[in-house]
Design a protein around this motif. Sequence first.
Motif, mmCIF file in Angstrom:
data_model
loop_
_atom_site.group_PDB
_atom_site.id
_atom_site.type_symbol
_atom_site.label_atom_id
_atom_site.label_comp_id
_atom_site.label_asym_id
_atom_site.label_seq_id
_atom_site.Cartn_x
_atom_site.Cartn_y
_atom_site.Cartn_z
ATOM 1 N N ILE A 57 89.486 54.936 -36.971
ATOM 2 C CA ILE A 57 90.602 54.069 -36.457
ATOM 3 C C ILE A 57 91.810 52.867 -37.434
ATOM 4 C CG2 ILE A 57 91.661 52.164 -34.290
ATOM 5 C CD1 ILE A 57 89.287 53.788 -33.154
ATOM 6 N N LYS A 58 91.137 52.227 -38.495
ATOM 7 C CA LYS A 58 91.275 51.637 -39.764
ATOM 8 C C LYS A 58 91.900 52.110 -40.605
ATOM 9 C CE LYS A 58 90.079 47.258 -42.471
ATOM 10 N NZ LYS A 58 90.507 47.670 -43.351
ATOM 11 N N ILE A 77 102.147 44.560 -32.695
ATOM 12 C CA ILE A 77 101.127 45.313 -31.888
ATOM 13 C C ILE A 77 100.510 46.408 -32.361
ATOM 14 C CG2 ILE A 77 101.184 46.840 -30.288
ATOM 15 C CD1 ILE A 77 103.523 46.303 -28.362
ATOM 16 N N LEU A 78 100.546 46.644 -33.326
ATOM 17 C CA LEU A 78 99.190 47.140 -34.406
ATOM 18 C C LEU A 78 98.561 46.038 -35.291
ATOM 19 C CD1 LEU A 78 102.057 50.382 -36.115
ATOM 20 C CD2 LEU A 78 99.700 50.634 -34.230
ATOM 21 N N GLU A 79 99.959 45.366 -35.436
ATOM 22 C CA GLU A 79 98.778 44.484 -36.520
ATOM 23 C C GLU A 79 97.518 43.162 -35.821
ATOM 24 O OE1 GLU A 79 101.447 41.998 -38.233
ATOM 25 O OE2 GLU A 79 102.119 42.915 -40.062
ATOM 26 N N CYS A 138 89.963 45.370 -34.737
ATOM 27 C CA CYS A 138 89.767 46.763 -34.938
ATOM 28 C C CYS A 138 88.930 46.066 -35.871
ATOM 29 C CB CYS A 138 90.189 47.904 -35.487
ATOM 30 S SG CYS A 138 89.866 48.773 -35.915
ATOM 31 N N GLU A 139 89.232 45.104 -37.317
ATOM 32 C CA GLU A 139 88.679 44.606 -38.446
ATOM 33 C C GLU A 139 86.869 43.315 -37.742
ATOM 34 O OE1 GLU A 139 91.208 42.438 -40.839
ATOM 35 O OE2 GLU A 139 91.866 44.767 -42.113
ATOM 36 N N ARG A 140 87.129 43.152 -37.243
ATOM 37 C CA ARG A 140 86.696 42.055 -35.980
ATOM 38 C C ARG A 140 85.601 42.814 -35.420
ATOM 39 N NH1 ARG A 140 90.942 38.662 -33.796
ATOM 40 N NH2 ARG A 140 90.741 40.086 -31.612
ATOM 41 N N LEU A 141 85.186 44.049 -34.993
ATOM 42 C CA LEU A 141 85.094 45.311 -34.693
ATOM 43 C C LEU A 141 83.820 45.201 -35.941
ATOM 44 C CD1 LEU A 141 83.575 45.902 -32.183
ATOM 45 C CD2 LEU A 141 85.185 47.710 -32.281
#
Length: 403
Positions: A177-178, A199-201, A207-210
């Motif tokens: 996903i990243k 929105i993508l940022e 995603c990076e936090r996950l």
Amino acid sequence: MPPAAEEQNRLSLSVGAVNRLLDTLEKPLIVAERSGSLLLVNARARQCLENQGSKETEEPNLFSDFLKMDSRKIFCEIERGEHEVKVQIGPAEKKTVARIQWMPEPDWLVVEIENTVEAQTEADPTTQLTVQELLQEREITYRNLLAAYLKLQEVNRQKTVFLASAAHELKTPLAVIKGYYDLLLAGSLGRLTDKQRDILEESKDSCERLVRLVSMFLNYSALESGKLVLQLRENDLRDCLDELSKRWSEAFQRKGVRLDANIDPSITTFRFDYQKVQQVAANLLDNALKHTPSGGTVTLLAAPHFWERRVAAMAPLQERRRFRLPRPNSVEVSVADSGSGIPAEHHQEIFEDFVRVDRNTSGMGLGLAIAKRLIQAHRGKIWVESEPSSGSRFTFLLPMDQS
């Protein structure tokens, strides 16, 4: 506390508890060592001995003060195989008999006093406990507690295995996903509007936090299972922290928090795990960013430090100063913020597993616990200095003499 001191403390508490329990019994009981020193005397026994006219002394002896006989006579009968020795005590007309039993394992004498003439009121069977039964009950309680502890340990192990399995399952799809986010934001799949880019940022940040959360779970499971291995190599801490500060600069800019990085150029290369130390510093920066309001400042500092460790055999102060190393033996790294601060009562517990002081922020309460273990694995230490409304300063030391 040393094991011997712990055992002595535990025995003292156990003896006190048994003594209080013996006081509830109707039967007069005395427990003594082989030498005659008294260990336990219940209330009925003390009353019976007073009725027999025994004199009170500071350190009463079973043989000389109560039984009025030589201990060798009793032990001679025991050595001949007698399981119980009966001794007449006090005036003959009162027919008071002491029944003496020997407990081999602790080498104790258990004395039961009874009057063979006066009719004894039959006591409640539930109170007719002997010393052997009390010791057996204590042993059963200990075994039950040990079984419960082992069961909790197994549950904790299963929890760790589950976290590791779940984290491994999430790691690969999150990486995919990243990668797609990076392709979209780079314009490789077509031009984006400003709204789409925003929105993508934001999605990429989530995603990076996950990804960091998954990485945290993997590290936690490795630490819990004892499988963590440090990759100690000759590395440059300046490059490590400079790379980290550049990576986090965008996140700080978006929140409106200034990040100041001041890394001393005199720090020499030394052996440490590049990724693990970077993970610790990233966790401190992440926490600082969470708790610093817009317009605040976070400062990352790194400088050489002389760490004078305390050892058992330490030379006098003057001699230590005379032969002090010509260069620092460690590096001090700190992250200071201008946030709300942490009350003093939480300074220790925030480094424990799953502890969160501020419930309004995201996270699992594992970041600082993992950071502490990683720093300790490097034979360093980490701590916090903070006061409410005055910000926080997290500091860790890394020794340069890793072997």
